[in-house]
Motif scaffolding. Structure first.
Motif, PDB file in Angstrom:
ATOM      1  N   LEU A 209     -13.712  -5.554   6.387  1.00 56.06           N
ATOM      2  CA  LEU A 209     -13.219  -5.828   5.034  1.00 56.06           C
ATOM      3  C   LEU A 209     -13.321  -4.565   4.197  1.00 56.06           C
ATOM      4  O   LEU A 209     -14.373  -3.931   4.128  1.00 56.06           O
ATOM      5  N   LEU A 210     -12.232  -4.204   3.535  1.00 53.47           N
ATOM      6  CA  LEU A 210     -12.206  -3.013   2.693  1.00 53.47           C
ATOM      7  C   LEU A 210     -11.639  -3.364   1.318  1.00 53.47           C
ATOM      8  O   LEU A 210     -10.524  -3.866   1.222  1.00 53.47           O
ATOM      9  N   PRO A 211     -12.404  -3.107   0.251  1.00 52.67           N
ATOM     10  CA  PRO A 211     -11.905  -3.391  -1.099  1.00 52.67           C
ATOM     11  C   PRO A 211     -11.072  -2.237  -1.644  1.00 52.67           C
ATOM     12  O   PRO A 211     -11.369  -1.066  -1.387  1.00 52.67           O
ATOM     13  N   VAL A 212     -10.029  -2.570  -2.393  1.00 46.99           N
ATOM     14  CA  VAL A 212      -9.229  -1.566  -3.102  1.00 46.99           C
ATOM     15  C   VAL A 212      -8.997  -2.060  -4.517  1.00 46.99           C
ATOM     16  O   VAL A 212      -9.046  -3.267  -4.785  1.00 46.99           O
ATOM     17  N   ALA A 213      -8.748  -1.127  -5.427  1.00 48.14           N
ATOM     18  CA  ALA A 213      -8.544  -1.510  -6.829  1.00 48.14           C
ATOM     19  C   ALA A 213      -7.113  -1.976  -7.088  1.00 48.14           C
ATOM     20  O   ALA A 213      -6.867  -2.750  -8.021  1.00 48.14           O
ATOM     21  N   ASN A 214      -6.172  -1.503  -6.257  1.00 50.21           N
ATOM     22  CA  ASN A 214      -4.767  -1.828  -6.484  1.00 50.21           C
ATOM     23  C   ASN A 214      -3.954  -1.487  -5.237  1.00 50.21           C
ATOM     24  O   ASN A 214      -4.502  -1.001  -4.241  1.00 50.21           O
ATOM     25  N   GLN A 215      -2.640  -1.713  -5.311  1.00 48.85           N
ATOM     26  CA  GLN A 215      -1.781  -1.441  -4.157  1.00 48.85           C
ATOM     27  C   GLN A 215      -1.702   0.049  -3.841  1.00 48.85           C
ATOM     28  O   GLN A 215      -1.491   0.445  -2.695  1.00 48.85           O
ATOM     29  N   GLY A 216      -1.852   0.896  -4.869  1.00 51.00           N
ATOM     30  CA  GLY A 216      -1.847   2.330  -4.643  1.00 51.00           C
ATOM     31  C   GLY A 216      -2.983   2.749  -3.724  1.00 51.00           C
ATOM     32  O   GLY A 216      -2.793   3.539  -2.790  1.00 51.00           O
ATOM     33  N   GLU A 217      -4.188   2.227  -3.986  1.00 50.81           N
ATOM     34  CA  GLU A 217      -5.333   2.526  -3.113  1.00 50.81           C
ATOM     35  C   GLU A 217      -5.126   1.949  -1.725  1.00 50.81           C
ATOM     36  O   GLU A 217      -5.536   2.535  -0.721  1.00 50.81           O
ATOM     37  N   ALA A 218      -4.490   0.784  -1.648  1.00 55.83           N
ATOM     38  CA  ALA A 218      -4.219   0.164  -0.347  1.00 55.83           C
ATOM     39  C   ALA A 218      -3.320   1.065   0.493  1.00 55.83           C
ATOM     40  O   ALA A 218      -3.549   1.259   1.693  1.00 55.83           O
TER      41      ALA A 218
END
Length: 214
Positions: free
Chosen positions: A115-124
């Protein structure tokens, strides 16, 4: 380019990403364009993005988390039906933050997935690009070294282990070298942890997983 479907999975050449048609025109797709070779397919089902080496991305958005448990059913169906290695990317925002601990427990402990958290689609998109480039570099390497690097230094796994309080990159590498996976790590004794990272950090790791399981 023709991507044959075998045993329910798509064969993806190194340097390519196959995106689910539903992501066409999205921010994450726009940011991937020009950085990797992105091709859209309509029949990916539960998967959002297919990478090479039987790896795929399942993206859980802020809206998915707020809407309820449908995303959990999707992950369970994927886990039961697929032999692919799934990486779950979760959009962790101010709105969805309250749900994150529960999602972390479910994905890591119950399903045994990364599991990896991102702040938004850009980080994804940045994370997907990093994974694609790492796979491409490993592809031409000595098979033994490639296997060793995949086990010890895979970016997605390393980042997941570094989410544990007190664990930086060096300790994450040591832990993965000793125990092999996150799933194994969350089941070891505090004494085993102390042998690798010392008493203080071992207690932090043990408490972290104990909290998730409560």
């Amino acid at each position: 380019v023709n991507f044959p479907v075998t045993a329910g999975s798509i064969v993806v050449p190194y340097g390519h990403v196959i995106g689910n048609e539903k992501w066409r025109g999205s921010e994450v797709a726009q940011r991937l364009q020009g950085k990797v070779r992105l091709i859209f397919e309509g029949g990916l089902g539960l998967v959002d993005f297919h990478l090479s080496n039987r790896t795929c991305i399942l993206f859980i958005s802020e809206a998915d988390l707020v809407a309820g448990d449908e995303f959990k059913r999707r992950l369970v169906r994927f886990r039961k039906a697929s032999s692919l290695r799934g990486i779950v990317i979760v959009e962790k925002t101010q709105i969805s933050d309250q749900y994150y601990l529960g999602v972390q427990k479910f994905v890591v402990l119950e399903l045994g997935m990364v599991l990896l958290p991102v702040a938004n689609q850009g980080e994804a998109s940045q994370l997907i690009i990093q994974l694609v480039r790492e796979q491409s570099r490993d592809h031409g390497a000595n098979p033994f070294l490639r296997k060793q690097r995949a086990q010890l230094a895979e970016p997605a796994v390393l980042q997941a282990v570094q989410q544990i309080p007190g664990v930086g990159k060096t300790k994450a590498l040591l832990l993965l070298q000793r125990f092999g996976s996150i799933h194994r790590l969350c089941n070891v004794s505090i004494n085993e942890l102390e042998e690798v990272v010392g008493q203080t950090v071992a207690q932090q790791i043990y408490t972290f997983f104990l909290t998730l399981m409560c």
